[in-house]
Design a protein around this motif. Structure first.
Motif, PDB file in Angstrom:
ATOM      1  N   LEU A 149       8.844 -21.108  -8.783  1.00 43.64           N
ATOM      2  CA  LEU A 149       8.689 -22.564  -8.882  1.00 43.64           C
ATOM      3  C   LEU A 149       8.204 -22.983 -10.264  1.00 43.64           C
ATOM      4  N   ILE A 150       7.285 -22.191 -10.847  1.00 37.79           N
ATOM      5  CA  ILE A 150       6.803 -22.504 -12.194  1.00 37.79           C
ATOM      6  C   ILE A 150       7.955 -22.458 -13.187  1.00 37.79           C
ATOM      7  N   ASN A 151       8.780 -21.420 -13.073  1.00 32.02           N
ATOM      8  CA  ASN A 151       9.910 -21.284 -13.997  1.00 32.02           C
ATOM      9  C   ASN A 151      10.926 -22.407 -13.812  1.00 32.02           C
ATOM     10  N   VAL A 152      11.178 -22.786 -12.562  1.00 32.93           N
ATOM     11  CA  VAL A 152      12.129 -23.859 -12.286  1.00 32.93           C
ATOM     12  C   VAL A 152      11.613 -25.196 -12.807  1.00 32.93           C
ATOM     13  N   LEU A 153      10.314 -25.435 -12.619  1.00 32.10           N
ATOM     14  CA  LEU A 153       9.748 -26.739 -12.960  1.00 32.10           C
ATOM     15  C   LEU A 153       9.391 -26.872 -14.435  1.00 32.10           C
ATOM     16  N   THR A 154       8.998 -25.758 -15.079  1.00 31.55           N
ATOM     17  CA  THR A 154       8.488 -25.848 -16.452  1.00 31.55           C
ATOM     18  C   THR A 154       9.206 -24.929 -17.436  1.00 31.55           C
ATOM     19  N   GLN A 155      10.060 -24.024 -16.941  1.00 30.41           N
ATOM     20  CA  GLN A 155      10.707 -23.015 -17.785  1.00 30.41           C
ATOM     21  C   GLN A 155       9.672 -22.188 -18.550  1.00 30.41           C
ATOM     22  N   GLN A 156       8.533 -21.950 -17.928  1.00 31.55           N
ATOM     23  CA  GLN A 156       7.479 -21.142 -18.524  1.00 31.55           C
ATOM     24  C   GLN A 156       7.043 -20.081 -17.520  1.00 31.55           C
ATOM     25  N   SER A 157       6.176 -19.160 -17.981  1.00 29.50           N
ATOM     26  CA  SER A 157       5.702 -18.090 -17.102  1.00 29.50           C
ATOM     27  C   SER A 157       4.392 -18.445 -16.410  1.00 29.50           C
ATOM     28  N   LYS A 158       3.764 -19.546 -16.804  1.00 27.88           N
ATOM     29  CA  LYS A 158       2.539 -19.986 -16.139  1.00 27.88           C
ATOM     30  C   LYS A 158       2.395 -21.491 -16.269  1.00 27.88           C
ATOM     31  N   LEU A 159       1.575 -22.035 -15.388  1.00 28.19           N
ATOM     32  CA  LEU A 159       1.354 -23.477 -15.351  1.00 28.19           C
ATOM     33  C   LEU A 159      -0.090 -23.722 -15.796  1.00 28.19           C
ATOM     34  N   VAL A 160      -0.260 -24.406 -16.910  1.00 29.10           N
ATOM     35  CA  VAL A 160      -1.582 -24.567 -17.507  1.00 29.10           C
ATOM     36  C   VAL A 160      -2.002 -26.034 -17.493  1.00 29.10           C
ATOM     37  N   ILE A 161      -3.206 -26.271 -16.992  1.00 25.62           N
ATOM     38  CA  ILE A 161      -3.796 -27.600 -17.071  1.00 25.62           C
ATOM     39  C   ILE A 161      -4.259 -27.821 -18.502  1.00 25.62           C
ATOM     40  N   ASP A 162      -4.012 -28.992 -19.048  1.00 21.48           N
ATOM     41  CA  ASP A 162      -4.424 -29.308 -20.415  1.00 21.48           C
ATOM     42  C   ASP A 162      -5.890 -28.958 -20.613  1.00 21.48           C
ATOM     43  N   GLY A 163      -6.159 -28.179 -21.671  1.00 21.08           N
ATOM     44  CA  GLY A 163      -7.516 -27.689 -21.911  1.00 21.08           C
ATOM     45  C   GLY A 163      -8.560 -28.778 -21.972  1.00 21.08           C
ATOM     46  N   GLY A 164      -8.231 -29.896 -22.608  1.00 15.08           N
ATOM     47  CA  GLY A 164      -9.191 -30.993 -22.681  1.00 15.08           C
ATOM     48  C   GLY A 164      -9.429 -31.644 -21.339  1.00 15.08           C
ATOM     49  N   ALA A 165      -8.377 -31.639 -20.508  1.00 17.28           N
ATOM     50  CA  ALA A 165      -8.499 -32.298 -19.212  1.00 17.28           C
ATOM     51  C   ALA A 165      -9.404 -31.533 -18.259  1.00 17.28           C
ATOM     52  N   THR A 166      -9.522 -30.203 -18.440  1.00 14.70           N
ATOM     53  CA  THR A 166     -10.410 -29.457 -17.548  1.00 14.70           C
ATOM     54  C   THR A 166     -11.861 -29.905 -17.725  1.00 14.70           C
ATOM     55  N   THR A 167     -12.198 -30.431 -18.903  1.00 15.88           N
ATOM     56  CA  THR A 167     -13.557 -30.930 -19.114  1.00 15.88           C
ATOM     57  C   THR A 167     -13.783 -32.257 -18.386  1.00 15.88           C
ATOM     58  N   TRP A 168     -12.710 -32.918 -17.947  1.00 12.70           N
ATOM     59  CA  TRP A 168     -12.872 -34.136 -17.157  1.00 12.70           C
ATOM     60  C   TRP A 168     -13.655 -33.858 -15.878  1.00 12.70           C
ATOM     61  N   LYS A 201      -9.932 -39.867 -18.439  1.00  8.77           N
ATOM     62  CA  LYS A 201     -11.156 -39.067 -18.408  1.00  8.77           C
ATOM     63  C   LYS A 201     -12.231 -39.673 -17.522  1.00  8.77           C
ATOM     64  N   SER A 202     -12.315 -41.004 -17.489  1.00  6.50           N
ATOM     65  CA  SER A 202     -13.345 -41.665 -16.687  1.00  6.50           C
ATOM     66  C   SER A 202     -13.110 -41.489 -15.193  1.00  6.50           C
ATOM     67  N   GLN A 203     -11.895 -41.103 -14.807  1.00  2.00           N
ATOM     68  CA  GLN A 203     -11.553 -40.920 -13.398  1.00  2.00           C
ATOM     69  C   GLN A 203     -11.384 -39.448 -13.040  1.00  2.00           C
ATOM     70  N   GLY A 204     -11.898 -38.580 -13.899  1.00  2.77           N
ATOM     71  CA  GLY A 204     -11.709 -37.149 -13.716  1.00  2.77           C
ATOM     72  C   GLY A 204     -12.265 -36.613 -12.408  1.00  2.77           C
ATOM     73  N   GLN A 205     -13.434 -37.103 -11.990  1.00  2.00           N
ATOM     74  CA  GLN A 205     -14.041 -36.597 -10.757  1.00  2.00           C
ATOM     75  C   GLN A 205     -13.232 -36.999  -9.532  1.00  2.00           C
ATOM     76  N   ILE A 206     -12.650 -38.210  -9.579  1.00  4.10           N
ATOM     77  CA  ILE A 206     -11.784 -38.650  -8.474  1.00  4.10           C
ATOM     78  C   ILE A 206     -10.545 -37.775  -8.408  1.00  4.10           C
TER      79      ILE A 206
END
Length: 335
Positions: free
Chosen positions: A115-134, A61-66
């Motif tokens: 690519l999302i399906n190949v890499l994650t087997q999901q329909s979308k790629l989501v950034i961790d909700g808490g990490a977006t606050t970084w 979290k302390s390096q979020g801006q970088i």
């Protein structure tokens, strides 16, 4: 009111930077209808890069801006690379630029979802909700206590604002100066107005058009990530809600000039904000959500930005001054 203005800026900034992307391409003489597709690819690249960094524990979290700045750089590079497909077809192959841009708009969501399906087997790629606050600038960033009143402007500019907002605004100002106040910008614009005359003065039209389209791709890639981060809770889903086409409308409404584009982006951003956040808009601060209570269907609010786009273009497109050589493949032997 602070919430409304912040959300308006969140929606206006992607439009601002992507509309400028369109200006760089079209001022060089290449129609970039692929802005939507490049935004999608940029959003995917940004979400994937952050996810990789998070899963490997390379940033905290302390390096979020970088991490945010690095992600924007990655998105710019990937957007520029993706735009080379348009450059090659339009400049080297002299293909129809409208068809080329449309093809990339069709390719991007299909490729991203694959690519999302190949890499994650999901329909979308989501950034961790808490990490977006970084990536947010908050009171604590400046050592200010959470309960401290920093006034209207302080709350608007320094609390719960993404750093990417200020980076994009700075990029917009710097690149606008480059486009209109430097030798490079003059040469680029000359290639979009009269490429034969530019060539006669020793300017390499092909290189300048490649430069304009590549810069356009880099900016659109950044715009896609900024949209995914601030307006869609950090999700890459193979679509950006038509923001690429809205950015084209902003560019045309702004008459291909940065100052007009800035005003247009704020106007369109406001309507997009109302469409997305009308249930939680409390203009008077009295707990009454007027827009949600007047009984208008939610579909009307969602339709509003696109309806306004059609109305604005209907009344302003005739006065728009399109670069004269826009969309015309350059033939060195033509006169």
């Amino acid at each position: 009111m602070v919430f409304l203005l912040q959300q308006t800026i969140n929606y206006a900034v992607p439009l601002l930077i992507v509309a400028l992307a369109g200006v760089f391409a079209e001022r060089s003489g290449v129609i970039n209808l692929a802005l939507e597709g490049i935004m999608i690819f940029g959003a995917f690249a940004g979400a994937l890069f952050i996810r990789i960094m998070q899963s490997n524990g390379l940033f905290d979290k302390s390096q979020g801006q970088i991490l945010l700045l690095l992600t924007m750089l990655v998105c710019a590079i990937m957007g520029a690379v993706f735009s080379l497909l348009l450059s090659f077809s339009a400049i080297n192959l002299k293909a129809d630029q409208t068809i080329g841009g449309t093809a990339l708009n069709l390719l991007a969501p299909a490729l991203v979802l694959f690519l999302i399906n190949v890499l994650t087997q999901q329909s979308k790629l989501v950034i961790d909700g808490g990490a977006t606050t970084w990536f947010m600038i908050k009171k604590s960033t400046f050592g200010i206590d959470k309960s401290t009143d920093i006034g209207f402007l302080g709350e608007l500019l320094l609390n719960k604002v993404y750093l990417s907002t200020y980076v994009c605004i700075l990029l917009f100002i710097v690149l606008s100066i480059i486009l209109y106040k430097t030798k490079f910008g003059l040469r680029l614009r000359a290639c979009g107005e009269n490429p034969q005359a530019a060539d006669s003065l020793g300017i390499n039209v092909y290189k300048m058009r490649y430069a304009g389209t590549t810069i356009s791709g880099a900016l659109a890639g950044i715009g896609g990530f900024v949209y995914a981060l601030a307006a869609a809770d950090g999700a890459a889903t193979g679509e950006v809600a038509g923001f690429g086409f809205l950015a084209l409308a902003v560019m045309i409404f702004g008459n291909w000039t940065p100052s007009n584009i800035a005003v247009s982006a704020l106007l369109f951003g406001l309507f997009k904000c109302i469409a997305a956040a009308y249930p939680s808009i409390d203009l008077n601060g009295d707990g009454v959500y007027m827009l949600a209570e007047i009984g208008v269907s939610s579909y009307v609010y969602r339709l509003l930005p696109y309806l306004i786009t059609l109305i604005v273009l209907a009344f302003t497109s005739k006065r728009s001054r399109v670069p004269k050589a826009e969309g015309i493949p350059y033939d060195k032997g033509a006169r």
